[in-house]
Design an enzyme around this catalytic site. Sequence first.
Site, short mmCIF file in Angstrom:
data_model
loop_
_atom_site.label_atom_id
_atom_site.label_comp_id
_atom_site.label_asym_id
_atom_site.label_seq_id
_atom_site.Cartn_x
_atom_site.Cartn_y
_atom_site.Cartn_z
N CYS A 4 -18.45 11.61 22.46
CA CYS A 4 -19.53 11.70 21.48
C CYS A 4 -20.00 10.34 20.98
CB CYS A 4 -19.08 12.55 20.29
SG CYS A 4 -18.58 14.22 20.75
N GLU B 245 0.84 -1.19 0.00
CA GLU B 245 0.00 0.00 0.00
C GLU B 245 0.87 1.24 0.00
OE1 GLU B 245 -3.20 1.01 -0.32
OE2 GLU B 245 -2.33 3.00 -0.02
N ILE C 259 -12.43 0.22 -10.93
CA ILE C 259 -13.47 -0.24 -10.01
C ILE C 259 -14.14 0.98 -9.38
CG2 ILE C 259 -14.05 -1.83 -8.15
CD1 ILE C 259 -12.68 -3.20 -10.48
N SER D 191 -20.16 6.06 -0.90
CA SER D 191 -21.48 6.10 -0.28
C SER D 191 -21.79 4.91 0.61
CB SER D 191 -22.55 6.18 -1.38
OG SER D 191 -22.21 7.15 -2.34
N HIS E 239 -25.22 -1.94 -3.64
CA HIS E 239 -26.28 -1.74 -4.62
C HIS E 239 -26.99 -3.03 -4.95
CE1 HIS E 239 -25.13 2.39 -5.46
NE2 HIS E 239 -23.88 2.01 -5.46
#
Lengths: 413, 481
Positions: free
Chosen positions: B403, B33, B336, B47, B51
């Site tokens: 939080c 990486e 991709i 997002s 899907h």
Amino acid sequence: MRKADLVIIGGGPAGMAAALSAREQGIEDILILERDSSLGGILQQCIHNGFGLHTFGEELTGPEYAWRYEKEVIDKKIPVLLNTMVLSVDESKVITASNSEDGVFQIEAKAIILAMGCRERPRGALNIAGTRPSGIYSAGMAQKLVNMKGYMPGREVVILGSGDIGLIMARRMTFEGARVHAVCELMPYSGGLARNIEQCLNDFDIPLKLSHTVVEIHGKERLEGVTIAKVDENRRPIPETREYIPCDTLLLSVGLIPENELTAGAGIELSRITNGATVDENRQTEIEGIFACGNVLHVHDLVDFVSSEAEIAGRGAAAYIKGEAEKSDRVINISTDGRVRYTVPQRIAGQGDVDVYFRVADVYRDATIKVSDGERVILQKKKLKLAPGEMECVKLPADKLCGVENLRFSIEF
Amino acid sequence: MKHFDVAVIGAGVVGGLIARELSRYNLNICILEAQNDVAMGATRANSGIVHAGFDAEVGSFKARFNVAGSKMMKRVTDELGVKYKNNGSLVVGFSDADRKHIEKLVARGIENGVEGVRLIEADELRAIEPNISDSAVCALYAPTGAIVCPYELCIASIGNAMDNGASLKCDFKVEKIEKSDEKYVIYSKNEHISADFVVNAAGIYADEIAKMVGDESFTVRARKGDYILLDRECGTMANCTIFRCPNEMGKGILVSPTVDGNLLLGPTSVNIDDKGDKSTYADGLSKIMATASENLRVGLPFGKSITSFCGLRAYGNTGDFIIRPACERFINVAGIESPGLSSAPAIAIYVAELLESEGLRLEKKEDFNPIREPKHAFREGSIVEKNEYIRRDASYGRIICRCESISEGEILDAIRSNPPARDLDGVKRRCRAGMGRCQGGFCAPYVMELIARENGVDFASVTKCGGESAIVFSKTKGAQE
């Protein structure tokens, strides 16, 4: 389940003053729950002075002010649990909290005082365009790094927001050898105390750019610069005024938000204006036996007002626990005209004298504060200057409130 | 020089699931990486949608792997202990033209093998999604649509691969690849490894990697997408993932709850030339605020924004996923873009098959363990379950991130478990400390202390995300004494 008469959530100036006040009224079984490793709350990192002018007639530093209360809490042997985070409060006054010794535990309280303080609005809430490098801090986080950890967060600084924390940090960073290039303020006036503008900016020739904001952030891994711009009367950036300032640190002092997650979790409605609960003159919320004081109720400018407010809440909680709370049929609701942004308390439940604190929405000069019941004017007070950054107080004597159903606070010229 | 059977270039969700798939077999695997941590590319800024598969062209890789991947996702997320929610997808129609488009999508979905996809009318739409705009007349409803946390999935897949023997090298930016008959030698600036087989899952840089072995058959461009994330208070404003009718630049700006309870708005879609430009654009953010509101009948409270961010899609020039050998024993997994996340589990299986047909011997590992402990189990446990953790390890009792209610134990786990977090953002992505409404304002110094202590380094050397992203520069004058 563990039980307690009074549980106070938060061991900062509000929580400590409330505890001492309740103890003075005879409540023995008190427990302060504090998430940090020591009492004092945010005062621990406020090493500048100016605290206590009203309360003690002295100009103390934050830690000194906090110690005045902490010493008494220790002397009076008021129980405290440190490193303890409250996870939830429910409307039946059961508190769920956690620490490493006791694990997750619950306490059923007769009364609760909410004193959790407030948090700062972060960069993410502003949706400033650009990259997301390191070097962007809320002013309070920078203050913690400098004053508590002993590290400099950066060297070339721009500050967004002229609230008190931003002003204090402008001076603090300068003292430590950083260069503060500018303090940008979105509004055409500063939100901080006048004395801080003088002592933190003017004394150090740090420019205050009113009606300016940061429109873009630059830098891949660490901040490299910001683009600022002037804003129009609708607070929209004017593209022709864009200006690039190279810097490695951006401090944000763009708003304090009362930390009311626990309050909302208990089902207490929050005012959209203060972001805190609404209370009566004893600082009791809409749930009987749950009180609120300090920055969690509304953001204060002076810790002295926090302490006096907390004393009221402590007395109120004590009376409630002892079953001595005043039973009154009437509730006077207080409304505002918009120039007065909000009042605390928002309602009056009892029959005694009431001090009502309020903030205005804009800078007003040669104004009259008017308190009226319908057509009838209860009280009027002239003021040379009113500003959003300076909380005001009006004393309403009991006899003037006889027979009153609704109060309205307004500003007139 | 270390030698491996397979090198996977790119530690995103695709590379991660490929490595995990390969770790089922007796193979020495190395994940390379370029950035300082895994999940740093499109994987951490998309997002998060699994899907249903009605959008992709019939017969394409996108369609095939989306539908297959979507079917696998629940089992994969269960095994890896990461969040998954089958919340359903809607494509909302406001006009007759939209209705026609939706009918096409439904037909395409059915042809692609999507189960349950159908057109619904306004009344059924309102029953499913009470906050939907009053102007909506119909919708495509895909009950198989789901949401995951994409970087959580990536981290878990790489962690599971590493627990099963795979190696991870971060800060390894591939500069050169030498191909010989027996093997590939892969060079970064400072080191090199060799491998018999290579998988190129390098995201927006996949074309540059392919070029290193002489394959110039495709190009990859970066297509920017900005997002705005709203506070968890807003998480219940939508039930399903809500799309509008798509156009040629993509699926458009959507409104979706996230598995962590936030509300996600975006993305925009802008082609850019600089693959390193991850800035959000002011007009992009404004566009999101204007468009996202059109889907719902209630105003979106942008005052409740927690953060905004940008992701770069790997937009290939062939119109479909590019999954094929570049040359012997070297597989490209390029272009991709959406529906890449949904397709990733199925792509991983296909890539293993491609490697096998290139000569890689796939011998099942006796002790392969597909299960990874869920890292969020503490937060979701009952009081009794939490106290079990705390009894074993008191650090779970000390809450650091107010939080999100994240304990010291969970933060330490993020720093210690595969793949270990080495900086603030790494901790944040693994356990959510710093992802709440104060965005690390309270907890960051404590997290820094824990990272410093665990790694035996100076407080001042802890960074936000590696490289030059220092948090503090030096000691103050007082602290120097």
